[in-house]
Design an enzyme around this catalytic site. Structure first.
Site, PDB file in Angstrom:
ATOM      1  N   HIS A  47      -8.930   1.089 -39.294  1.00  0.00           N
ATOM      2  CA  HIS A  47     -10.040   1.995 -39.600  1.00  0.00           C
ATOM      3  C   HIS A  47     -11.228   1.157 -40.074  1.00  0.00           C
ATOM      4  CE1 HIS A  47     -12.426   5.146 -41.420  1.00  0.00           C
ATOM      5  NE2 HIS A  47     -11.702   6.018 -40.740  1.00  0.00           N
TER       6      HIS A  47
ATOM      7  N   LYS B 226      -7.714  10.269 -46.169  1.00  0.00           N
ATOM      8  CA  LYS B 226      -8.268   9.138 -46.928  1.00  0.00           C
ATOM      9  C   LYS B 226      -7.769   9.181 -48.383  1.00  0.00           C
ATOM     10  CE  LYS B 226     -12.051   8.914 -43.654  1.00  0.00           C
ATOM     11  NZ  LYS B 226     -13.430   8.607 -43.355  1.00  0.00           N
TER      12      LYS B 226
ATOM     13  N   GLY C 197     -18.443  10.460 -41.795  1.00  0.00           N
ATOM     14  CA  GLY C 197     -18.850  11.057 -43.062  1.00  0.00           C
ATOM     15  C   GLY C 197     -20.348  11.255 -43.202  1.00  0.00           C
TER      16      GLY C 197
ATOM     17  N   ASN D 119      -7.163  12.595 -41.277  1.00  0.00           N
ATOM     18  CA  ASN D 119      -7.146  11.412 -42.132  1.00  0.00           C
ATOM     19  C   ASN D 119      -7.673  11.854 -43.496  1.00  0.00           C
ATOM     20  OD1 ASN D 119      -7.383   8.982 -43.398  1.00  0.00           O
ATOM     21  ND2 ASN D 119      -8.919   8.118 -42.021  1.00  0.00           N
TER      22      ASN D 119
ATOM     23  N   GLU E 143     -14.246   5.574 -33.251  1.00  0.00           N
ATOM     24  CA  GLU E 143     -15.002   6.140 -34.366  1.00  0.00           C
ATOM     25  C   GLU E 143     -16.283   5.332 -34.581  1.00  0.00           C
ATOM     26  OE1 GLU E 143     -12.216   8.463 -37.227  1.00  0.00           O
ATOM     27  OE2 GLU E 143     -12.287   6.390 -37.867  1.00  0.00           O
TER      28      GLU E 143
ATOM     29  N   GLU F   5     -13.176   1.548 -42.399  1.00  0.00           N
ATOM     30  CA  GLU F   5     -13.209   1.361 -43.858  1.00  0.00           C
ATOM     31  C   GLU F   5     -12.303   0.198 -44.267  1.00  0.00           C
ATOM     32  OE1 GLU F   5     -12.305   5.442 -44.804  1.00  0.00           O
ATOM     33  OE2 GLU F   5     -14.259   6.033 -44.030  1.00  0.00           O
TER      34      GLU F   5
ATOM     35  N   SER G 226     -17.485  12.862 -38.070  1.00  0.00           N
ATOM     36  CA  SER G 226     -18.166  14.140 -38.332  1.00  0.00           C
ATOM     37  C   SER G 226     -17.771  15.252 -37.354  1.00  0.00           C
ATOM     38  CB  SER G 226     -19.683  13.944 -38.353  1.00  0.00           C
ATOM     39  OG  SER G 226     -20.049  13.106 -39.436  1.00  0.00           O
TER      40      SER G 226
HETATM   41  P1  13P Z   1     -15.345  12.219 -41.018  1.00  0.00           P
HETATM   42  O1  13P Z   1     -14.680  13.269 -40.142  1.00  0.00           O
HETATM   43  O2  13P Z   1     -15.410  12.603 -42.447  1.00  0.00           O
HETATM   44  O3  13P Z   1     -16.644  11.793 -40.442  1.00  0.00           O
HETATM   45  O4  13P Z   1     -14.388  10.931 -40.991  1.00  0.00           O
HETATM   46  C1  13P Z   1     -13.979  10.430 -39.782  1.00  0.00           C
HETATM   47  C2  13P Z   1     -12.938   9.404 -40.047  1.00  0.00           C
HETATM   48  O5  13P Z   1     -13.227   8.354 -40.583  1.00  0.00           O
HETATM   49  C3  13P Z   1     -11.576   9.710 -39.679  1.00  0.00           C
HETATM   50  O6  13P Z   1     -10.776   8.591 -39.718  1.00  0.00           O
END
Ligand code: 13P
Length: 254
Positions: A98, A11, A176, A9, A170, A100, A216
């Site tokens: 997601h 982003k 992150g 992803n 997740e 976010e 992560s």
């Molecule tokens: P990270 O791997 O940066 O923690 O992000 C995970 C994520 O949100 C994947 O969709």
């Protein structure tokens, strides 16, 4: 057996040149070593979908996904991108729900359910995300919270449609942050999700659905996570922006 999937992803990172370079470098690494049984998914920003899709055409086990789609079919929705537009670009996967999107863009269960249905209607596989906040985990409500997220959305699909989706767990606090859930906690959640699917849709579907872990994941911890019994791959954020790291993560699943 569920399919093993490692999804990137990206982003909202990188411009056109950097995106193409990242895809190119990753594909070059795959030329050296590639397990065709593992599906590699690159979920890239809308503007680069077509170009990256074209670049990946030579490799059957690499597919392209979008990171979102509209909950509306078509019409006067300025700025939205519909599932049928994605389909017309030969996009086969889309991330939906997601954290976010849920948090920053206030996407609720009805919106997410509409998106999932439109994706499926356009033959696009939704990668449906779920996950709890740290607060939910601290009060020991994490299992209940995540299972509710599924019950109020994708568990309302028909059995046939549900069998077409991928689930990604997740934990929000692990995204992150450099903090991963412990292996025990990841397996506990993945098992609870699979058991819940079994109760709703039956054994056959539960044993075929891919459940990915995200939060992560790095080359250093990927193997131990992917070795967990109910984990069928990962959804990778930060580490997918480095072709070498992403390649190492892809090679951590067998
Ligand atoms: P990270 O791997 O940066 O923690 O992000 C995970 C994520 O949100 C994947 O969709």
């Amino acid at each position: 057996m569920p399919q093993n999937i490692i999804a990137a992803n990206w982003k909202m990172n990188n411009d056109e040149y950097a995106s193409k370079t990242l895809a190119y470098d990753f594909l070059k690494l795959l030329d050296k070593r590639n397990n065709p049984e593992v599906l590699k998914l690159l979920c890239v920003p809308f503007p680069f979908l077509s170009q990256i899709e074209n670049m990946c055409k030579g490799n059957e086990s690499v597919k392209i996904g979008a990171q979102n789609c509209s909950s509306f079919q078509k019409g006067a929705y300025t700025g939205e991108v519909s599932a049928s537009m994605l389909k017309s670009l030969s996009i086969e996967y889309v991330i939906i729900g997601h954290s976010e999107r849920r948090e920053l863009f206030y996407e609720d269960k009805n919106t997410l359910f509409d998106k999932v249905n439109l994706a499926i209607a356009n033959n696009i596989t939704p990668i449906f995300c779920c996950g709890e906040s740290l607060k939910e985990r601290k009060v020991n409500n994490h299992l209940n919270h995540v299972l509710s997220q599924l019950k109020e959305t994708v568990f309302n699909l028909t059995k046939n449609d549900f069998s077409k989706i991928v689930i990604a767990y997740e934990p929000i606090w692990a995204i992150g942050s450099g903090k991963t859930a412990s292996n025990k906690d990841i397996q506990e959640m993945h098992r609870a999700i699979r058991e819940s699917i079994k109760a709703h849709f039956g054994y056959g579907i539960a044993n075929k659905i891919s459940i990915l872990y995200g939060g992560s994941v790095k080359p250093i911890n990927a193997k131990e996570i992917f070795d967990l019994e109910d984990v069928n791959g990962g959804l990778i954020g930060g580490a997918s922006l480095d072709s070498g790291d992403f390649f190492d993560i892809v090679n951590s699943i067998s």
